[in-house]
Scaffold this motif. Structure first.
Motif, PDB file in Angstrom:
ATOM      1  N   THR A   1     -45.593 -30.033  35.567  1.00 43.15           N
ATOM      2  CA  THR A   1     -45.403 -29.197  36.763  1.00 43.15           C
ATOM      3  C   THR A   1     -45.917 -29.880  38.026  1.00 43.15           C
ATOM      4  O   THR A   1     -45.505 -29.557  39.137  1.00 43.15           O
ATOM      5  CB  THR A   1     -46.129 -27.855  36.586  1.00 43.15           C
TER       6      THR A   1
ATOM      7  N   PHE B   1     -45.355 -23.574  28.024  1.00 45.42           N
ATOM      8  CA  PHE B   1     -45.857 -24.178  29.265  1.00 45.42           C
ATOM      9  C   PHE B   1     -44.849 -24.163  30.399  1.00 45.42           C
ATOM     10  O   PHE B   1     -45.193 -24.066  31.549  1.00 45.42           O
ATOM     11  CB  PHE B   1     -46.318 -25.598  29.016  1.00 45.42           C
TER      12      PHE B   1
ATOM     13  N   ASP C   1     -57.779 -28.545  36.344  1.00 48.66           N
ATOM     14  CA  ASP C   1     -57.074 -27.988  35.173  1.00 48.66           C
ATOM     15  C   ASP C   1     -56.438 -29.085  34.322  1.00 48.66           C
ATOM     16  O   ASP C   1     -56.328 -28.963  33.111  1.00 48.66           O
ATOM     17  CB  ASP C   1     -55.989 -27.008  35.638  1.00 48.66           C
TER      18      ASP C   1
ATOM     19  N   ARG D   1     -61.902 -22.096  27.716  1.00 47.61           N
ATOM     20  CA  ARG D   1     -62.805 -22.260  28.864  1.00 47.61           C
ATOM     21  C   ARG D   1     -62.770 -21.041  29.768  1.00 47.61           C
ATOM     22  O   ARG D   1     -63.542 -20.947  30.715  1.00 47.61           O
ATOM     23  CB  ARG D   1     -62.461 -23.529  29.633  1.00 47.61           C
TER      24      ARG D   1
ATOM     25  N   ASP E   1     -53.244 -31.674  27.179  1.00 46.75           N
ATOM     26  CA  ASP E   1     -53.278 -32.615  26.048  1.00 46.75           C
ATOM     27  C   ASP E   1     -53.198 -34.069  26.494  1.00 46.75           C
ATOM     28  O   ASP E   1     -53.881 -34.946  25.950  1.00 46.75           O
ATOM     29  CB  ASP E   1     -52.105 -32.329  25.093  1.00 46.75           C
TER      30      ASP E   1
ATOM     31  N   TYR F   1     -57.742 -30.352  30.984  1.00 37.65           N
ATOM     32  CA  TYR F   1     -57.641 -29.583  29.734  1.00 37.65           C
ATOM     33  C   TYR F   1     -56.226 -29.609  29.172  1.00 37.65           C
ATOM     34  O   TYR F   1     -55.886 -28.837  28.304  1.00 37.65           O
ATOM     35  CB  TYR F   1     -58.098 -28.135  29.983  1.00 37.65           C
TER      36      TYR F   1
ATOM     37  N   PRO G   1     -43.806 -32.766  23.608  1.00 45.80           N
ATOM     38  CA  PRO G   1     -43.081 -32.524  24.860  1.00 45.80           C
ATOM     39  C   PRO G   1     -43.789 -31.445  25.706  1.00 45.80           C
ATOM     40  O   PRO G   1     -44.279 -30.462  25.162  1.00 45.80           O
ATOM     41  CB  PRO G   1     -41.710 -32.027  24.385  1.00 45.80           C
ATOM     42  N   TRP G   2     -43.844 -31.658  26.977  1.00 43.87           N
ATOM     43  CA  TRP G   2     -44.495 -30.696  27.867  1.00 43.87           C
ATOM     44  C   TRP G   2     -43.857 -30.768  29.245  1.00 43.87           C
ATOM     45  O   TRP G   2     -43.140 -31.716  29.554  1.00 43.87           O
ATOM     46  CB  TRP G   2     -46.007 -30.960  27.945  1.00 43.87           C
ATOM     47  N   VAL G   3     -44.116 -29.766  30.054  1.00 46.36           N
ATOM     48  CA  VAL G   3     -43.512 -29.733  31.393  1.00 46.36           C
ATOM     49  C   VAL G   3     -44.547 -30.233  32.403  1.00 46.36           C
ATOM     50  O   VAL G   3     -45.629 -29.663  32.532  1.00 46.36           O
ATOM     51  CB  VAL G   3     -43.055 -28.309  31.761  1.00 46.36           C
TER      52      VAL G   3
ATOM     53  N   LEU H   1     -39.182 -31.571  31.438  1.00 52.09           N
ATOM     54  CA  LEU H   1     -39.743 -31.652  30.096  1.00 52.09           C
ATOM     55  C   LEU H   1     -39.880 -33.128  29.729  1.00 52.09           C
ATOM     56  O   LEU H   1     -38.879 -33.853  29.680  1.00 52.09           O
ATOM     57  CB  LEU H   1     -38.808 -30.941  29.106  1.00 52.09           C
TER      58      LEU H   1
END
Lengths: 345, 636
Positions: free
Chosen positions: B161, A9, B136, A157, B141, B139, B157-159, B167
């Protein structure tokens, strides 16, 4: 398809931010607007082609990377620019907006794109087999296709969702569709019971998340009769007619790149991982190695031929779209895949 | 060869034995020590690892529970207290500004009414807010999972944006209004904040801590190349058989325990203790390398090894010195023995008080030396005596030879007969006798005798007989009387009581009558001119020299012209072949049948030659005596 890696990501996000600036920058290059807004240009010696991959950097595009890295494109008189992923735009929008010359999308999506008129043509079919799987957890009571009934399906999707949608329509299996992006978390967290997965990507991600193969019920849509090859190279008809030789050169050089990648696994993985690292995309060698091996199965299922869109495959796809997706036109094979007409001549 | 003999020295054998024994003891000791200390160290280190894991979990859970608490308070503020939107925003803003652990807050309320989520964060301690565009986000998590499940959710963990592009780990809690889900609140915490907690002070002292997310992803580890790139399962695919897959399943399943990892992996040869967080499904692991765990064990083993080697060397030196001390007098004794062996009986035997055994050995050598000296002295005397005796015997042999008549074609010049005798003693002197002499002008007397035994005594008896018979013959002229007188003489004078077999005959040269007497002797053969022969085996008495009053008879044979009288002793018939078979009278008769033209000398030598051929290769030796007398054979 949304061939995403849950680790990717960061790169996606960063690249999204580059969307408009990069597109604008490439549109403003010398030679712009020669044909139909395409930005193809010839440098001092080589013809420039801007290629937009289907997804962010990974072994799915190893053939292109190796053709670029080993100088195959230059040998064919091309100067290929591999573009960063522009997530916010559909791939075809890049073509129409003049940001890309060649895009990498699925056959069914390309047909859908041509629903009203022929807006894009196929200059080469990368994969000869479909990689889409439907994966269910046995722990959720899924041990056969019948067990899909009434279950929640995490379906992309956008991207490679069409074949799954056609499967649902044709098989008449009622499922609760939950549209998803790239994450497999809905599946690992038991939010959905079944999930779309590419064999070369998400399926292996599930294994790397600790789910054992024996705990999964896997449906290979190709084996169920949905043998529709997915990924191919597409350009606008105008671009093709203006540069047919360059289009063929691009295909040949890319296929040479694939041949090199398949026979030089470690060197290829080194290059793929470096590209991912440069793009701030997190990945591991095992996963990319798996992806490269699986790509070999679909790019070169036999040593007879590669890069060709077979007429039968095209007609199967067209028939499926016509029958279950109200596709209104019967686009001639030679119109959709002008290389066929050229070869006939 | 020299090397081999050296290898078999007492020192070598003792050292080899001690070395082998000590090696076995040493290895067993190492094994026992290693296992014992390993288990002790492992127990101790597992306790330490457990404490460290508890400490990390306490820190991380503390902050995560705090975030959850903030989220619940914020949710209540959003829904329960009837606050205006402005007050809600103000409350959340203050919450963000006053709690630096909160990285950002996302408000996604009334999403179904098309309201776009807003994200609040601080930039250099200044509040900032941004609206998320598009759909967006729905969709992702952080939104999709809690929105569908209607339950709070900790993300991987995710970014973010849309926010600061960092992070983060997010806690999303659904918002309900009037029992209906309308959106959610998201509280973010920077992943690096958690990573610092994992790698805090004391991190490397007993091992390395790491943090694994619900999907097995390594979200904190000292090897940053692994972080967010690898899951425990992807590593297990790369390093098969290392145990990482078992660890991954255990940690993802929220189990608590420890595991030993093997093989070549980033956790190579390590012990790992793992325990789940209380707040979410993540798990903390503490790894300690086997080598670190065994560091002290190795130190102990090293000391033990050095000590063992030192002990071994000392023992070897002691053994070697002691063996040298013991073997030195032995070597001196060996040298002395060599000199004694070469004839130096006066060499000084070294004495040693090193040990009782060596002293006893020295005494034995001294006694042996004295005995040897006596023995050699006696041997010398005996040898001298023996040489004297031998000289006497040789002299006696010469006398004996001279007592036997010398062979001549016609003894005493008598043309009427020829005689040829052979006496072949087994030793220097023999016990056989043959003799012939004239009693008067017409009577030729011959005798052949065999004294029992050999040597001097037998020779003396023979000498007495050969001396007596010629001297008394003229007075008796009968063979039986002559032997009777000889018997009486022998019985009186034979000290050893050796009996004597004898055959004595008197040939009347005029008539050719042979009167003979056989006292226990072998038969007499008369060979005829036609090459036939007659055996006269009858005896007239037992052997002489035993019974004084022996009655002795006689027989008479009429000799024809050309008859050969063949006389011999038992040395002929008892000659033995190499196969230990006697020649016997039958063997002798076979020889007689093959004899050439009659002639005493030829006959005697032919018989002797045949007997020698028969006895070739046999060790058995006896006196051999032959006497052949040819009566009136014309010269040719």
């Amino acid at each position: 398809m949304k061939a995403a890696n849950f680790l990717n990501f960061t790169g996606v996000a960063v690249l999204c931010m580059l969307l408009f600036t990069s597109c604008k920058a490439e549109k403003s290059r010398p030679g712009d607007g020669k044909i139909g807004g395409a930005a193809a240009s010839r440098t001092e010696t080589n013809f420039t082609i801007r290629y937009r991959p289907k997804w962010q950097s990974q072994a799915q595009f190893a053939g292109v990377y190796m053709a670029h890295h080993k100088g195959f494109y230059e040998q064919y008189g091309l100067d290929v620019k591999i573009q960063r992923l522009l997530q916010a735009h559909e791939a075809t929008d890049s073509l129409y907006h003049g940001c890309s010359d060649v895009v990498h999308i699925d056959l069914l999506n390309a047909l859908e794109e041509n629903r009203d008129s022929t807006r894009i043509v196929n200059i080469g079919q990368v994969t000869q087999k479909n990689s889409v799987l439907l994966v269910g957890k046995k722990s959720r009571g899924i041990n056969s296709l019948e067990d899909f009934r009434g279950k929640k399906l995490g379906m992309w999707r956008s991207g490679s969702f069409l074949i799954t949608e056609l499967f649902l329509l044709k098989s008449k299996i009622p499922m609760q569709v939950v549209p998803i992006d790239w994450s497999i978390s809905l599946f690992t967290q038991d939010v959905v019971d079944v999930i779309n997965a590419m064999r070369y990507n998400e399926y292996h991600q599930l294994l790397q998340a600790g789910i054992r193969e024996e705990d999964l019920f896997v449906v290979d849509l190709a084996e169920l009769g949905y043998q529709i090859p997915d990924e191919g190279f597409y350009v606008t008809p105008e671009f093709y007619h203006a540069h047919p030789q360059e289009c063929e050169a691009f295909l040949r050089a890319t296929m040479d790149g694939w041949l090199y990648a398949f026979s030089h696994r470690e060197e290829t993985l080194d290059l793929v991982l470096k590209r991912m690292q440069d793009d701030n995309i997190r990945a591991n060698r095992t996963h990319q190695g798996w992806m490269l091996e699986q790509m070999k199965e679909v790019v070169m299922p036999s040593t007879d031929e590669m890069g060709i869109l077979k007429k039968q495959d095209y007609q199967n796809a067209l028939q499926l779209m016509t029958e279950f997706y109200d596709f209104p036109r019967n686009i001639p094979y030679e119109e959709f895949y002008p290389n066929a007409a050229k070869k006939r001549r | 060869m020299l090397q081999k003999r050296e290898d078999r020295t007492i020192a070598f054998q003792l050292i080899s034995f001690v070395f082998a024994f000590m090696l076995i003891v040493f290895l067993a000791s190492i094994l026992v020590t290693r296992n014992m200390y390993h288990n002790i160290m492992l127990d101790n280190q597992l306790d330490n690892m457990r404490h460290l894991a508890h400490e990390r979990i306490y820190l991380i859970d503390g902050i995560l529970f705090r975030i959850e608490g903030f989220a619940r308070i914020a949710k209540s503020a959003m829904t329960d207290y009837g606050l205006s939107e402005e007050d809600r925003e103000s409350f959340l803003r203050e919450l963000l500004m006053e709690n630096p652990q909160i990285h950002s807050i996302c408000i996604a309320d009334s999403v179904q009414q098309g309201k776009q989520p807003r994200i609040m964060f601080t930039v250099r301690h200044r509040f900032s807010e941004r609206t998320i565009s598009g759909t967006d986000y729905q969709y992702q998590d952080w939104f999709q999972i809690p929105y569908i499940t209607e339950k709070p959710y900790w993300t991987e963990p995710w970014v973010d944006t849309e926010g600061k592009g960092e992070l983060v780990v997010s806690y999303s809690i659904p918002i309900f209004e009037s029992g209906k889900r309308t959106g959610l609140l998201r509280f973010d915490i920077e992943l690096s904040y958690l990573q610092e907690m994992i790698s805090g002070t004391g991190f490397f002292k007993i091992g390395s801590s790491f943090l694994v997310s619900a999907s097995g992803t390594l979200v904190a580890h000292r090897d940053m190349d692994l972080v967010m790139n690898q899951t425990l399962f992807s590593l297990s695919q790369e390093y098969r058989g290392s145990g990482l897959e078992r660890l991954g399943h255990a940690m993802v399943s929220g189990e608590q325990g420890h595991i030993h990892l093997t093989g070549d992996s980033p956790f190579a040869r390590a012990w790992v203790y793992y325990q789940p967080l209380q707040s979410n499904r993540w798990s903390v692991g503490v790894a300690i390398e086997e080598d670190y765990l065994l560091k002290e064990v190795y130190a102990i083993l090293m000391i033990q090894t050095v000590a063992s080697i030192l002990i071994f060397l000392i023992v070897i030196i002691i053994i070697y010195a002691r063996v040298l001390s013991v073997s030195r007098p032995l070597k001196r004794l060996a040298l002395a023995a060599d000199r004694i062996g070469s004839g130096d009986f006066n060499v000084q035997i070294p004495e040693s008080d090193n040990s009782q055994e060596i002293a006893t050995l020295s005494q034995s050598f001294i006694a042996m030396q004295a005995s040897l000296k006596d023995y050699i002295r006696n041997l010398r005397i005996t040898t001298e005596e023996k040489n004297q005796i031998r000289s006497d015997v040789m002299f006696a042999s010469e006398i004996q030879t001279k007592l036997i008549p010398k062979n001549s074609e016609h003894p005493f010049g008598i043309k009427a007969l020829r005689a040829y005798g052979i006496l072949e003693p087994a030793g220097d002197i023999g016990g056989d006798l043959y003799d012939y002499f004239m009693i008067d002008e017409d009577h030729f007397c011959f005798v052949i005798a065999d004294v029992l035994g050999k040597g001097i005594v037998a020779a003396m008896a023979m000498t007495m007989a050969s001396t007596l018979l010629p001297s008394i013959a003229p007075f008796y002229k009968n063979s039986n009387e002559l032997l009777s007188r000889l018997n009486s003489f022998l019985c009186r004078n034979n000290i050893e009581s050796n009996f004597v077999t004898a055959l004595l005959g008197i040939i009347d040269l005029k008539t050719g009558t042979l009167q003979y007497t056989n006292c226990g002797h072998v038969p007499l053969y008369v060979r005829k001119i036609d090459r036939s022969f007659v055996k006269y085996g009858e005896t007239h008495a037992t052997a002489l020299g035993v019974f004084d009053n022996l009655k002795i008879g006689y027989d008479e044979i009429q000799l024809n012209m050309g008859d050969e009288v063949i006389l011999f002793t038992d040395g002929i018939t008892e000659a033995m072949s190499a196969e230990d078979e006697f020649l016997g009278t039958s063997g002798l008769e076979d020889i007689l049948r093959k004899l050439p033209t009659p002639n005493p000398e030829v006959t005697a030598n032919s018989i002797l030659k045949s007997v020698h051929q028969f006895a070739r290769g046999s060790a058995h030796k006896d006196d051999i005596t032959l006497l052949v007398i040819d009566y009136k054979h014309p010269d040719m």
